[in-house]
Design an enzyme around this catalytic site. Structure first.
Site, mmCIF file in Angstrom:
data_model
loop_
_atom_site.group_PDB
_atom_site.id
_atom_site.type_symbol
_atom_site.label_atom_id
_atom_site.label_comp_id
_atom_site.label_asym_id
_atom_site.label_seq_id
_atom_site.Cartn_x
_atom_site.Cartn_y
_atom_site.Cartn_z
ATOM 1 N N SER A 1 1.044 -1.463 -0.403
ATOM 2 C CA SER A 1 0.374 0.367 0.099
ATOM 3 C C SER A 1 0.934 1.027 -0.001
ATOM 4 O O SER A 1 0.277 2.314 -0.374
ATOM 5 C CB SER A 1 -1.224 0.023 1.547
ATOM 6 O OG SER A 1 -0.810 -0.429 2.989
ATOM 7 N N HIS B 1 -0.298 5.245 6.720
ATOM 8 C CA HIS B 1 -0.607 5.969 4.908
ATOM 9 C C HIS B 1 0.212 6.820 5.321
ATOM 10 O O HIS B 1 -0.095 8.023 5.699
ATOM 11 C CB HIS B 1 -1.249 5.594 4.723
ATOM 12 C CG HIS B 1 -1.547 4.043 4.224
ATOM 13 N ND1 HIS B 1 -2.237 2.959 5.462
ATOM 14 C CD2 HIS B 1 -1.117 2.887 3.810
ATOM 15 C CE1 HIS B 1 -2.061 1.646 4.866
ATOM 16 N NE2 HIS B 1 -1.232 1.594 4.338
#
Length: 268
Positions: free
Chosen positions: A44, A250
Protein backbone atom coordinates in the site's frame (compact mmCIF):
# COMPACT_ATOMS: atom_id res chain seq x y z
CA UNK A 1 -3.38 -3.66 3.81
CA UNK A 2 -6.59 -4.91 2.26
CA UNK A 3 -9.90 -3.48 3.38
CA UNK A 4 -11.01 -6.91 4.61
CA UNK A 5 -8.10 -7.01 6.99
CA UNK A 6 -9.25 -3.84 8.69
CA UNK A 7 -12.58 -5.13 10.01
CA UNK A 8 -11.16 -5.97 13.43
CA UNK A 9 -8.96 -2.87 13.25
CA UNK A 10 -12.01 -0.60 12.82
CA UNK A 11 -13.81 -2.17 15.77
CA UNK A 12 -10.80 -1.84 18.04
CA UNK A 13 -10.10 1.73 17.11
CA UNK A 14 -13.69 2.82 17.57
CA UNK A 15 -13.46 1.54 21.13
CA UNK A 16 -10.37 3.67 21.66
CA UNK A 17 -12.36 6.90 21.57
CA UNK A 18 -10.57 10.12 22.30
CA UNK A 19 -7.28 8.97 20.84
CA UNK A 20 -5.67 11.39 18.42
CA UNK A 21 -3.02 9.32 16.83
CA UNK A 22 -1.10 11.29 15.86
CA UNK A 23 14.59 9.29 5.61
CA UNK A 24 17.16 10.05 0.82
CA UNK A 25 18.63 7.09 -1.05
CA UNK A 26 21.61 5.27 0.41
CA UNK A 27 23.34 4.95 -2.92
CA UNK A 28 24.00 7.31 -5.78
CA UNK A 29 21.40 7.11 -8.51
CA UNK A 30 22.10 6.41 -12.14
CA UNK A 31 19.94 7.61 -15.05
CA UNK A 32 17.19 5.29 -16.20
CA UNK A 33 17.89 4.03 -19.68
CA UNK A 34 15.72 6.05 -22.01
CA UNK A 35 14.55 2.96 -23.85
CA UNK A 36 13.69 0.96 -20.74
CA UNK A 37 10.43 0.31 -18.96
CA UNK A 38 9.45 0.93 -15.35
CA UNK A 39 7.59 -1.58 -13.16
CA UNK A 40 6.25 -0.56 -9.75
CA UNK A 41 5.72 -3.42 -7.29
CA UNK A 42 4.80 -3.67 -3.65
CA UNK A 43 2.25 -2.92 -0.97
CA UNK A 44 0.00 0.00 0.00
CA UNK A 45 2.91 2.38 0.48
CA UNK A 46 3.65 1.97 -3.23
CA UNK A 47 0.05 1.73 -4.46
CA UNK A 48 -0.67 5.06 -2.76
CA UNK A 49 -3.23 4.22 -0.09
CA UNK A 50 -3.84 7.43 1.83
CA UNK A 51 -3.14 9.78 -1.06
CA UNK A 52 -6.59 9.66 -2.67
CA UNK A 53 -7.36 9.88 -6.39
CA UNK A 54 -7.59 6.10 -6.74
CA UNK A 55 -7.71 4.53 -10.17
CA UNK A 56 -11.11 2.86 -10.44
CA UNK A 57 -9.81 -0.07 -12.47
CA UNK A 58 -7.37 -0.96 -9.68
CA UNK A 59 -10.21 -2.10 -7.41
CA UNK A 60 -9.16 -3.01 -3.87
CA UNK A 61 -5.49 -2.51 -4.76
CA UNK A 62 -6.18 1.24 -4.38
CA UNK A 63 -3.58 2.47 -6.85
CA UNK A 64 -3.44 6.26 -6.80
CA UNK A 65 -2.51 8.84 -9.41
CA UNK A 66 -0.77 10.65 -6.53
CA UNK A 67 1.41 7.68 -5.59
CA UNK A 68 5.12 8.01 -6.24
CA UNK A 69 5.25 5.43 -9.07
CA UNK A 70 2.54 7.25 -11.01
CA UNK A 71 4.23 10.61 -10.41
CA UNK A 72 7.63 9.28 -11.47
CA UNK A 73 6.19 7.85 -14.67
CA UNK A 74 4.51 11.17 -15.49
CA UNK A 75 7.75 13.09 -14.95
CA UNK A 76 10.11 10.74 -16.82
CA UNK A 77 7.98 9.02 -19.50
CA UNK A 78 9.76 5.65 -19.63
CA UNK A 79 9.09 3.49 -22.66
CA UNK A 80 6.52 1.51 -20.66
CA UNK A 81 4.95 1.63 -17.21
CA UNK A 82 3.34 -1.17 -15.22
CA UNK A 83 1.79 -0.14 -11.92
CA UNK A 84 1.35 -3.48 -10.12
CA UNK A 85 1.62 -2.48 -6.45
CA UNK A 86 -1.43 -3.47 -4.41
CA UNK A 87 -2.81 -2.60 -1.00
CA UNK A 88 -2.36 -5.45 1.44
CA UNK A 89 0.40 -7.17 -0.49
CA UNK A 90 2.81 -9.48 1.27
CA UNK A 91 5.91 -11.04 -0.22
CA UNK A 92 3.93 -14.10 -1.36
CA UNK A 93 1.44 -11.83 -3.15
CA UNK A 94 4.25 -10.12 -5.07
CA UNK A 95 5.55 -13.49 -6.18
CA UNK A 96 2.10 -14.76 -7.13
CA UNK A 97 0.63 -11.80 -8.99
CA UNK A 98 2.91 -8.81 -9.51
CA UNK A 99 5.91 -10.00 -11.52
CA UNK A 100 4.28 -10.66 -14.89
CA UNK A 101 5.28 -7.27 -16.32
CA UNK A 102 9.00 -7.79 -15.71
CA UNK A 103 11.20 -8.63 -18.67
CA UNK A 104 14.70 -8.25 -20.05
CA UNK A 105 13.71 -4.78 -21.29
CA UNK A 106 12.71 -3.56 -17.82
CA UNK A 107 15.13 -0.80 -16.81
CA UNK A 108 13.72 0.24 -13.43
CA UNK A 109 11.83 -1.57 -10.68
CA UNK A 110 10.62 -0.01 -7.43
CA UNK A 111 9.14 -1.85 -4.48
CA UNK A 112 8.05 -1.50 -0.86
CA UNK A 113 7.38 -4.82 0.82
CA UNK A 114 7.70 -6.47 4.21
CA UNK A 115 5.45 -4.36 6.42
CA UNK A 116 2.42 -6.59 6.01
CA UNK A 117 4.52 -9.74 6.47
CA UNK A 118 5.73 -8.33 9.78
CA UNK A 119 2.14 -7.70 10.95
CA UNK A 120 1.91 -3.93 10.71
CA UNK A 121 -1.89 -3.77 11.11
CA UNK A 122 -1.94 -6.01 14.16
CA UNK A 123 0.94 -4.14 15.78
CA UNK A 124 -0.93 -0.84 15.43
CA UNK A 125 -4.22 -2.33 16.63
CA UNK A 126 -2.51 -3.79 19.70
CA UNK A 127 -0.65 -0.60 20.52
CA UNK A 128 -3.75 1.58 20.12
CA UNK A 129 -6.05 -0.56 22.23
CA UNK A 130 -3.76 -2.19 24.81
CA UNK A 131 -1.31 -1.36 27.56
CA UNK A 132 2.28 -0.28 27.07
CA UNK A 133 3.53 -3.74 28.06
CA UNK A 134 1.18 -5.51 25.64
CA UNK A 135 2.20 -3.16 22.86
CA UNK A 136 5.89 -3.80 23.52
CA UNK A 137 5.29 -7.55 23.61
CA UNK A 138 3.55 -7.47 20.20
CA UNK A 139 6.38 -5.39 18.76
CA UNK A 140 8.91 -7.91 20.06
CA UNK A 141 6.96 -10.67 18.32
CA UNK A 142 7.13 -8.71 15.07
CA UNK A 143 10.86 -8.19 15.52
CA UNK A 144 11.34 -11.92 16.04
CA UNK A 145 9.56 -12.54 12.73
CA UNK A 146 11.79 -9.94 11.04
CA UNK A 147 14.82 -11.82 12.36
CA UNK A 148 13.72 -15.38 11.66
CA UNK A 149 11.44 -15.38 8.61
CA UNK A 150 11.34 -12.09 6.72
CA UNK A 151 14.89 -12.26 5.27
CA UNK A 152 14.07 -15.49 3.44
CA UNK A 153 10.79 -14.05 2.17
CA UNK A 154 12.59 -10.97 0.86
CA UNK A 155 15.30 -13.11 -0.73
CA UNK A 156 12.65 -15.01 -2.70
CA UNK A 157 11.10 -11.80 -4.02
CA UNK A 158 14.40 -10.15 -4.84
CA UNK A 159 15.77 -13.25 -6.59
CA UNK A 160 12.61 -13.51 -8.68
CA UNK A 161 12.88 -9.86 -9.71
CA UNK A 162 16.50 -10.34 -10.76
CA UNK A 163 15.65 -13.48 -12.67
CA UNK A 164 12.87 -11.84 -14.67
CA UNK A 165 14.49 -8.40 -15.11
CA UNK A 166 18.25 -9.02 -15.04
CA UNK A 167 19.14 -5.61 -16.49
CA UNK A 168 16.89 -3.55 -14.24
CA UNK A 169 17.98 -1.11 -11.58
CA UNK A 170 15.95 -2.16 -8.54
CA UNK A 171 15.12 0.44 -5.90
CA UNK A 172 13.79 -1.00 -2.63
CA UNK A 173 12.15 1.79 -0.65
CA UNK A 174 11.73 1.64 3.09
CA UNK A 175 9.13 2.89 5.55
CA UNK A 176 8.98 6.14 7.55
CA UNK A 177 9.13 6.54 11.29
CA UNK A 178 5.59 7.25 12.45
CA UNK A 179 5.97 9.68 15.33
CA UNK A 180 7.89 12.81 16.21
CA UNK A 181 9.09 12.29 19.75
CA UNK A 182 9.58 14.83 22.50
CA UNK A 183 6.39 16.73 21.72
CA UNK A 184 3.06 17.04 23.48
CA UNK A 185 0.73 14.72 21.61
CA UNK A 186 -2.64 13.35 22.71
CA UNK A 187 -3.08 9.63 22.19
CA UNK A 188 -0.42 6.96 22.44
CA UNK A 189 2.07 7.13 25.28
CA UNK A 190 5.66 8.22 24.73
CA UNK A 191 6.67 4.62 25.40
CA UNK A 192 4.46 3.28 22.62
CA UNK A 193 5.46 5.96 20.13
CA UNK A 194 9.16 5.35 20.72
CA UNK A 195 8.69 1.59 20.42
CA UNK A 196 6.76 1.91 17.15
CA UNK A 197 9.51 4.12 15.70
CA UNK A 198 12.11 1.61 16.84
CA UNK A 199 10.15 -1.16 15.14
CA UNK A 200 10.12 0.82 11.89
CA UNK A 201 13.89 1.22 12.13
CA UNK A 202 14.27 -2.49 12.84
CA UNK A 203 12.25 -3.39 9.75
CA UNK A 204 14.14 -0.91 7.57
CA UNK A 205 17.48 -2.34 8.68
CA UNK A 206 16.42 -5.85 7.68
CA UNK A 207 14.98 -4.74 4.33
CA UNK A 208 18.06 -2.65 3.54
CA UNK A 209 20.46 -5.51 4.28
CA UNK A 210 18.66 -7.95 2.02
CA UNK A 211 18.33 -5.34 -0.75
CA UNK A 212 22.02 -4.45 -0.70
CA UNK A 213 23.04 -8.11 -0.59
CA UNK A 214 21.12 -8.59 -3.85
CA UNK A 215 22.87 -5.63 -5.45
CA UNK A 216 19.79 -3.41 -5.24
CA UNK A 217 19.54 0.20 -4.09
CA UNK A 218 17.84 1.00 -0.79
CA UNK A 219 15.80 4.20 -0.76
CA UNK A 220 15.60 5.43 2.84
CA UNK A 221 12.61 7.76 3.27
CA UNK A 222 13.08 8.46 6.98
CA UNK A 223 15.12 11.63 6.55
CA UNK A 224 12.68 12.95 3.95
CA UNK A 225 9.81 12.43 6.43
CA UNK A 226 11.72 14.14 9.26
CA UNK A 227 9.59 16.98 10.60
CA UNK A 228 6.50 15.50 8.98
CA UNK A 229 5.80 12.57 11.30
CA UNK A 230 2.62 12.23 13.34
CA UNK A 231 2.69 14.68 16.28
CA UNK A 232 4.88 17.08 14.27
CA UNK A 233 2.10 19.53 13.45
CA UNK A 234 2.85 19.07 9.75
CA UNK A 235 2.28 15.37 9.24
CA UNK A 236 2.70 13.63 5.91
CA UNK A 237 1.09 10.55 7.45
CA UNK A 238 -2.54 9.92 8.30
CA UNK A 239 -3.39 9.27 11.91
CA UNK A 240 -6.68 7.55 12.74
CA UNK A 241 -9.12 8.21 9.87
CA UNK A 242 -12.58 6.88 10.71
CA UNK A 243 -13.99 8.03 7.36
CA UNK A 244 -11.63 5.66 5.54
CA UNK A 245 -9.89 3.43 8.04
CA UNK A 246 -7.61 1.95 5.38
CA UNK A 247 -5.82 5.29 5.07
CA UNK A 248 -4.73 5.31 8.72
CA UNK A 249 -0.93 5.31 9.17
CA UNK A 250 -0.27 5.71 5.45
CA UNK A 251 1.42 8.61 3.65
CA UNK A 252 -0.70 11.51 2.46
CA UNK A 253 -0.34 12.84 -1.08
CA UNK A 254 2.32 15.20 0.30
CA UNK A 255 4.18 12.24 1.77
CA UNK A 256 4.19 10.54 -1.61
CA UNK A 257 5.33 13.60 -3.55
CA UNK A 258 7.56 15.11 -0.86
CA UNK A 259 9.35 11.98 0.32
CA UNK A 260 8.90 8.82 -1.73
CA UNK A 261 9.09 10.53 -5.13
CA UNK A 262 12.37 12.43 -4.55
CA UNK A 263 13.97 9.39 -2.91
CA UNK A 264 13.09 7.25 -5.94
CA UNK A 265 14.23 10.01 -8.31
CA UNK A 266 17.62 10.23 -6.57
CA UNK A 267 18.05 6.46 -6.64
CA UNK A 268 16.74 5.62 -10.12
Amino acid sequence: MRRSRFTAFVTSLLLATGLALTGAATAQGSPLAATGGYVALGDSYSSGVGSGSYISSSGSCDRSTKAYPYLWNAAHAPSSFAFNACSGAKTDDVLASQLGSLSTSTALVSITIGGNDAGFADVMTTCVTSSDSTCLSRINTAKAYVDSTLPGKLDSVYAAISGKAPSARVVVLGYPRFYKLGTTCIGLSDTKRAAINDAADYLNTAVQKRALDHGFVFGDVRSAFSGHELCSGSAWLHSLNLLDITESYHPTASGQSGSYLPVLSNAA
